[in-house]
Design a protein around this motif. Sequence first.
Motif, PDB file in Angstrom:
ATOM      1  N   THR A   1       0.849  -1.182   0.000  1.00  0.00           N
ATOM      2  CA  THR A   1       0.000   0.000   0.000  1.00  0.00           C
ATOM      3  C   THR A   1       0.890   1.240   0.000  1.00  0.00           C
ATOM      4  OG1 THR A   1      -0.083   0.147   2.412  1.00  0.00           O
ATOM      5  CG2 THR A   1      -1.829  -1.139   1.352  1.00  0.00           C
ATOM      6  N   GLY A   2       0.295   2.363  -0.322  1.00  0.00           N
ATOM      7  CA  GLY A   2       1.048   3.604  -0.289  1.00  0.00           C
ATOM      8  C   GLY A   2       0.105   4.789  -0.373  1.00  0.00           C
ATOM      9  N   THR A   3       0.591   5.949   0.060  1.00  0.00           N
ATOM     10  CA  THR A   3      -0.194   7.166  -0.107  1.00  0.00           C
ATOM     11  C   THR A   3       0.671   8.222  -0.797  1.00  0.00           C
ATOM     12  OG1 THR A   3       0.433   8.073   2.043  1.00  0.00           O
ATOM     13  CG2 THR A   3      -1.573   6.747   1.977  1.00  0.00           C
ATOM     14  N   VAL A   4       0.007   9.050  -1.574  1.00  0.00           N
ATOM     15  CA  VAL A   4       0.672  10.160  -2.255  1.00  0.00           C
ATOM     16  C   VAL A   4      -0.167  11.414  -2.025  1.00  0.00           C
ATOM     17  CG1 VAL A   4       1.452  11.080  -4.468  1.00  0.00           C
ATOM     18  CG2 VAL A   4       1.596   8.617  -4.032  1.00  0.00           C
ATOM     19  N   THR A   5       0.466  12.440  -1.504  1.00  0.00           N
ATOM     20  CA  THR A   5      -0.211  13.718  -1.324  1.00  0.00           C
ATOM     21  C   THR A   5       0.265  14.662  -2.418  1.00  0.00           C
ATOM     22  OG1 THR A   5      -0.156  13.324   1.056  1.00  0.00           O
ATOM     23  CG2 THR A   5      -0.710  15.556   0.341  1.00  0.00           C
ATOM     24  N   PHE A   6      -0.668  15.297  -3.082  1.00  0.00           N
ATOM     25  CA  PHE A   6      -0.288  16.098  -4.239  1.00  0.00           C
ATOM     26  C   PHE A   6      -1.194  17.310  -4.381  1.00  0.00           C
ATOM     27  CE2 PHE A   6      -3.878  15.144  -6.963  1.00  0.00           C
ATOM     28  CZ  PHE A   6      -4.371  13.969  -6.414  1.00  0.00           C
ATOM     29  N   ARG A   7      -0.739  18.233  -5.190  1.00  0.00           N
ATOM     30  CA  ARG A   7      -1.585  19.339  -5.628  1.00  0.00           C
ATOM     31  C   ARG A   7      -1.593  19.338  -7.148  1.00  0.00           C
ATOM     32  NH1 ARG A   7      -3.426  23.602  -2.900  1.00  0.00           N
ATOM     33  NH2 ARG A   7      -1.885  23.379  -1.247  1.00  0.00           N
ATOM     34  N   ALA A   8      -2.778  19.194  -7.711  1.00  0.00           N
ATOM     35  CA  ALA A   8      -2.949  19.235  -9.155  1.00  0.00           C
ATOM     36  C   ALA A   8      -3.626  20.553  -9.498  1.00  0.00           C
ATOM     37  CB  ALA A   8      -3.796  18.057  -9.628  1.00  0.00           C
ATOM     38  N   SER A   9      -2.978  21.320 -10.348  1.00  0.00           N
ATOM     39  CA  SER A   9      -3.513  22.636 -10.687  1.00  0.00           C
ATOM     40  C   SER A   9      -4.220  22.594 -12.022  1.00  0.00           C
ATOM     41  CB  SER A   9      -2.381  23.658 -10.743  1.00  0.00           C
ATOM     42  OG  SER A   9      -1.722  23.719  -9.493  1.00  0.00           O
ATOM     43  N   TYR A  10      -5.272  23.367 -12.102  1.00  0.00           N
ATOM     44  CA  TYR A  10      -5.978  23.526 -13.362  1.00  0.00           C
ATOM     45  C   TYR A  10      -6.324  24.996 -13.504  1.00  0.00           C
ATOM     46  CZ  TYR A  10      -9.872  23.171 -10.062  1.00  0.00           C
ATOM     47  OH  TYR A  10     -10.701  23.340  -8.997  1.00  0.00           O
TER      48      TYR A  10
ATOM     49  N   LEU B   1      -6.412  21.221  -6.913  1.00  0.00           N
ATOM     50  CA  LEU B   1      -6.960  20.105  -6.161  1.00  0.00           C
ATOM     51  C   LEU B   1      -5.853  19.605  -5.243  1.00  0.00           C
ATOM     52  CD1 LEU B   1      -9.351  17.990  -6.151  1.00  0.00           C
ATOM     53  CD2 LEU B   1      -8.028  16.744  -7.846  1.00  0.00           C
ATOM     54  N   HIS B   2      -6.114  19.585  -3.941  1.00  0.00           N
ATOM     55  CA  HIS B   2      -5.134  19.134  -2.962  1.00  0.00           C
ATOM     56  C   HIS B   2      -5.675  17.851  -2.373  1.00  0.00           C
ATOM     57  CE1 HIS B   2      -2.722  20.195   0.956  1.00  0.00           C
ATOM     58  NE2 HIS B   2      -2.107  19.299   0.215  1.00  0.00           N
ATOM     59  N   GLU B   3      -5.002  16.754  -2.606  1.00  0.00           N
ATOM     60  CA  GLU B   3      -5.573  15.455  -2.244  1.00  0.00           C
ATOM     61  C   GLU B   3      -4.503  14.518  -1.714  1.00  0.00           C
ATOM     62  OE1 GLU B   3      -8.206  13.574  -5.245  1.00  0.00           O
ATOM     63  OE2 GLU B   3      -7.481  11.638  -4.531  1.00  0.00           O
ATOM     64  N   ARG B   4      -4.925  13.668  -0.757  1.00  0.00           N
ATOM     65  CA  ARG B   4      -4.080  12.555  -0.334  1.00  0.00           C
ATOM     66  C   ARG B   4      -4.739  11.293  -0.867  1.00  0.00           C
ATOM     67  NH1 ARG B   4      -4.310  12.706   5.164  1.00  0.00           N
ATOM     68  NH2 ARG B   4      -2.639  14.227   5.259  1.00  0.00           N
ATOM     69  N   SER B   5      -4.046  10.632  -1.792  1.00  0.00           N
ATOM     70  CA  SER B   5      -4.609   9.459  -2.452  1.00  0.00           C
ATOM     71  C   SER B   5      -4.023   8.187  -1.854  1.00  0.00           C
ATOM     72  CB  SER B   5      -4.287   9.479  -3.945  1.00  0.00           C
ATOM     73  OG  SER B   5      -4.971  10.519  -4.593  1.00  0.00           O
ATOM     74  N   ARG B   6      -4.847   7.147  -1.788  1.00  0.00           N
ATOM     75  CA  ARG B   6      -4.395   5.848  -1.314  1.00  0.00           C
ATOM     76  C   ARG B   6      -4.279   4.890  -2.495  1.00  0.00           C
ATOM     77  NH1 ARG B   6      -7.035   2.756   2.530  1.00  0.00           N
ATOM     78  NH2 ARG B   6      -9.035   3.263   1.595  1.00  0.00           N
ATOM     79  N   PHE B   7      -3.195   4.116  -2.474  1.00  0.00           N
ATOM     80  CA  PHE B   7      -2.925   3.166  -3.541  1.00  0.00           C
ATOM     81  C   PHE B   7      -2.683   1.782  -2.946  1.00  0.00           C
ATOM     82  CE2 PHE B   7      -1.784   7.329  -4.981  1.00  0.00           C
ATOM     83  CZ  PHE B   7      -2.265   7.381  -6.280  1.00  0.00           C
ATOM     84  N   GLU B   8      -3.017   0.770  -3.716  1.00  0.00           N
ATOM     85  CA  GLU B   8      -2.745  -0.604  -3.314  1.00  0.00           C
ATOM     86  C   GLU B   8      -2.180  -1.345  -4.509  1.00  0.00           C
ATOM     87  OE1 GLU B   8      -6.518  -1.302  -0.397  1.00  0.00           O
ATOM     88  OE2 GLU B   8      -5.911  -3.039  -1.587  1.00  0.00           O
ATOM     89  N   ARG B   9      -1.497  -2.443  -4.200  1.00  0.00           N
ATOM     90  CA  ARG B   9      -1.051  -3.294  -5.293  1.00  0.00           C
ATOM     91  C   ARG B   9      -2.018  -4.456  -5.436  1.00  0.00           C
ATOM     92  NH1 ARG B   9       5.154  -4.341  -6.059  1.00  0.00           N
ATOM     93  NH2 ARG B   9       5.044  -5.123  -3.945  1.00  0.00           N
ATOM     94  N   VAL B  10      -2.485  -4.665  -6.646  1.00  0.00           N
ATOM     95  CA  VAL B  10      -3.369  -5.780  -6.962  1.00  0.00           C
ATOM     96  C   VAL B  10      -2.655  -6.600  -8.027  1.00  0.00           C
ATOM     97  CG1 VAL B  10      -5.591  -6.468  -7.944  1.00  0.00           C
ATOM     98  CG2 VAL B  10      -5.462  -4.500  -6.394  1.00  0.00           C
ATOM     99  N   ASP B  11      -2.365  -7.870  -7.697  1.00  0.00           N
ATOM    100  CA  ASP B  11      -1.609  -8.736  -8.612  1.00  0.00           C
ATOM    101  C   ASP B  11      -0.318  -8.055  -9.072  1.00  0.00           C
ATOM    102  OD1 ASP B  11      -3.616 -10.640  -8.410  1.00  0.00           O
ATOM    103  OD2 ASP B  11      -4.704  -9.842 -10.131  1.00  0.00           O
ATOM    104  N   GLY B  12       0.330  -7.371  -8.151  1.00  0.00           N
ATOM    105  CA  GLY B  12       1.624  -6.764  -8.444  1.00  0.00           C
ATOM    106  C   GLY B  12       1.562  -5.363  -9.038  1.00  0.00           C
TER     107      GLY B  12
END
Length: 127
Positions: A91-100, A105-116
């Motif tokens: 698992t992992g988290t990434v905090t980012f700011r995406a500008s448009y 957009l200021h977000e902390r996203s959660r990620f997981e590995r599925v089948d690698g």
Amino acid sequence: MAVMTTRSCPCGLPEAYEKCCGRFHAGTASAPSAEALMRSRYSAFVRGDAGYLLRTWHPRTRPARLDLDPGMRWTGLEILDTADGSAFHSTGTVTFRASYRGGSLHERSRFERVDGAWVYVDGEFLA
Ligand SMILES: [Zn+2]
């Protein structure tokens, strides 16, 4: 298009798109880390690649369909923080700011590995 090959990747890294997120979008490589996946998903938003966004969404949280706003003009991605999300983690988290144009957009996203493969799970909006 010659223009695309000389431009750096939309995700903000200096590499050309084809050598950066383009490899993940084309399916010839998979993102080695949660941050790399996050960058490639941002690039997919920039390029309007809804198929890639759905493919890299966790099956548990993936929407049935995704309609991207063609009027949205993304202007930059800034990775602010990462936790775990490397080859040694599931698992992992990434905090980012995406500008448009007109905001960001200021977000902390959660990620997981599925089948690698890293996939996006969900995100929390930050102030
Ligand atoms: Zn990139």
